[in-house]
Design a protein around this motif. Structure first.
Motif, PDB file in Angstrom:
ATOM      1  N   HIS A 140      -9.194  -0.758  -3.582  1.00  0.00           N
ATOM      2  CA  HIS A 140      -8.111   0.225  -3.407  1.00  0.00           C
ATOM      3  C   HIS A 140      -8.650   1.653  -3.358  1.00  0.00           C
ATOM      4  O   HIS A 140      -8.230   2.457  -2.531  1.00  0.00           O
ATOM      5  CB  HIS A 140      -7.103   0.066  -4.548  1.00  0.00           C
ATOM      6  N   CYS A 194      -3.967  -1.755  -4.833  1.00  0.00           N
ATOM      7  CA  CYS A 194      -3.793  -2.874  -3.916  1.00  0.00           C
ATOM      8  C   CYS A 194      -4.975  -3.825  -3.937  1.00  0.00           C
ATOM      9  O   CYS A 194      -5.188  -4.575  -3.000  1.00  0.00           O
ATOM     10  CB  CYS A 194      -3.549  -2.344  -2.501  1.00  0.00           C
ATOM     11  N   HIS A 225       0.863  -1.172   0.000  1.00  0.00           N
ATOM     12  CA  HIS A 225       0.000   0.000   0.000  1.00  0.00           C
ATOM     13  C   HIS A 225       0.903   1.226   0.000  1.00  0.00           C
ATOM     14  O   HIS A 225       2.127   1.094   0.068  1.00  0.00           O
ATOM     15  CB  HIS A 225      -0.890   0.017   1.251  1.00  0.00           C
ATOM     16  N   GLU A 259      -1.265   3.236  -3.909  1.00  0.00           N
ATOM     17  CA  GLU A 259      -0.683   2.098  -4.627  1.00  0.00           C
ATOM     18  C   GLU A 259      -1.819   1.126  -4.886  1.00  0.00           C
ATOM     19  O   GLU A 259      -2.507   0.734  -3.939  1.00  0.00           O
ATOM     20  CB  GLU A 259       0.388   1.438  -3.751  1.00  0.00           C
ATOM     21  N   CYS A 263      -4.684   5.823  -0.102  1.00  0.00           N
ATOM     22  CA  CYS A 263      -3.752   4.771  -0.471  1.00  0.00           C
ATOM     23  C   CYS A 263      -3.363   5.060  -1.904  1.00  0.00           C
ATOM     24  O   CYS A 263      -4.230   5.207  -2.766  1.00  0.00           O
ATOM     25  CB  CYS A 263      -4.371   3.386  -0.362  1.00  0.00           C
TER      26      CYS A 263
HETATM   27 CU1  CUA Z   1      -4.062   0.032  -0.258  1.00  0.00          CU
HETATM   28 CU2  CUA Z   1      -4.307   0.869  -2.471  1.00  0.00          CU
END
Ligand code: CUA
Length: 311
Positions: free
Chosen positions: A185, A181, A142, A179, A177
């Motif tokens: 997300h 994920c 993340h 990234e 966040c």
């Molecule tokens: Cu945790 Cu995107």
């Protein structure tokens, strides 16, 4: 609501530095972009077919060549020095920062303050005081991103990463966040609430605090049977843990390691990875038996032992 806003507001000590660097790069790029485009058009017209004879090679001008090597070199070295300065500021947390634990998982942020208070997808911090986040992921990568503070750091499974900031203005700010994920997300978001220190203290005291991480760690330590081998003042079965934190440790095979958070975590989950010199690799591995919050609690307890002990 103001007019057009290109940037989120600047709410940390890092924000103005990051923006200045960014705008500086944009200005430099614009300057050269416009210069080159303008010269391109000018030369296309000035040296169009028929105006000059072909095959005329201008005489070399060593000083001119030196100028166009030295000036760009100076420019890029200047960018490097400036960028490095900001990078170093962002990476090096001041001594005595308030340390807060963060665990990222699909798909939420779990936060615990040193006094014990926990929160999910929210982070309350005091303004005017450096805050250091020690972060780890329970599953995938993340990234912890607070645009108004201009700070972002990957949160990895398997090792701690840190992020520090000092909020300058009370307010509520986005937490993302950053990234990809997994499925949810885009919903792994939250709010950072920056408060005046007095209000922060009130907030901390507002609910009966959960157990402090270090206390929870002590309980876990006893429940898992660790004291059977790690006995204070008796290092026959397992190494002494009092005063261990932050020290250099000699390992079997001649290497050495610093007993920091990552070392402690690894030695709990996979004790055979780094065996302390003079001991047998007899400790059971706790990988798969503890979640990251429990490991953080144990590490907090060992750090507390480290402070009360030898140093
Ligand atoms: Cu945790 Cu995107």
């Amino acid at each position: 609501m103001g007019g057009l806003r290109l940037f989120p507001e600047q709410a940390s000590t890092a924000a103005a530095k990051v923006d200045a660097l960014y705008l500086g790069l944009v200005a430099l790029t614009l300057f050269f972009g416009v210069l080159i485009a303008a010269l391109l058009v000018y030369f296309a017209v000035r040296f169009r077919e028929g105006v000059h004879r072909h095959g005329e090679v201008p005489a070399p001008h060593p000083w001119l060549e030196a100028v166009w090597i030295v000036i760009p070199l100076g420019v890029v070295l200047g960018i490097f020095a400036w960028g490095f300065q900001v990078f170093a500021y962002l990476r090096r947390a001041p001594e005595g920062a308030l340390e807060i634990s963060v665990v990222g998982r699909q798909w939420m942020w779990k936060v615990q303050h040193p006094e014990g208070r926990r929160e999910i997808n929210e982070l309350h911090v005091p303004v005017g005081r450096p805050v250091l986040l020690r972060m780890i992921s329970q599953d995938v990568i993340h990234s912890f991103f607070i645009p108004a503070f201009r700070v972002k750091q990957d949160v990895l499974p398997g090792r701690y990463t840190t992020l520090w900031f000092e909020a300058t203005r009370p307010g509520r700010y986005h937490l993302f966040c950053a990234e990809y994920c997994g499925t949810a997300h885009s919903r792994m978001t939250g709010t950072v609430v920056a408060m005046e220190p007095a209000r922060y203290a009130e907030w901390l005291a507002g609910v009966p605090p959960d157990q402090r991480p270090a206390e929870r760690g002590r309980e876990l330590f006893n429940r898992l049977g660790c004291p059977q081998c790690h006995r204070p003042g008796d290092a026959t079965l397992g190494p002494e843990l009092e005063g261990l934190f932050g020290r250099r440790v000699s390992l079997e095979g001649g290497a050495s390691a610093t007993a920091d958070e990552d070392y402690l975590r690894e030695s709990i989950l996979d004790p055979r990875a780094k065996v302390v010199e003079g001991f047998d690799p007899v400790m059971p591995a706790f990988a798969g038996r503890l979640d990251e919050e429990e490991v953080q609690a144990l590490v907090a307890y060992l750090k507390a032992l480290g402070r009360s002990g030898g140093r």
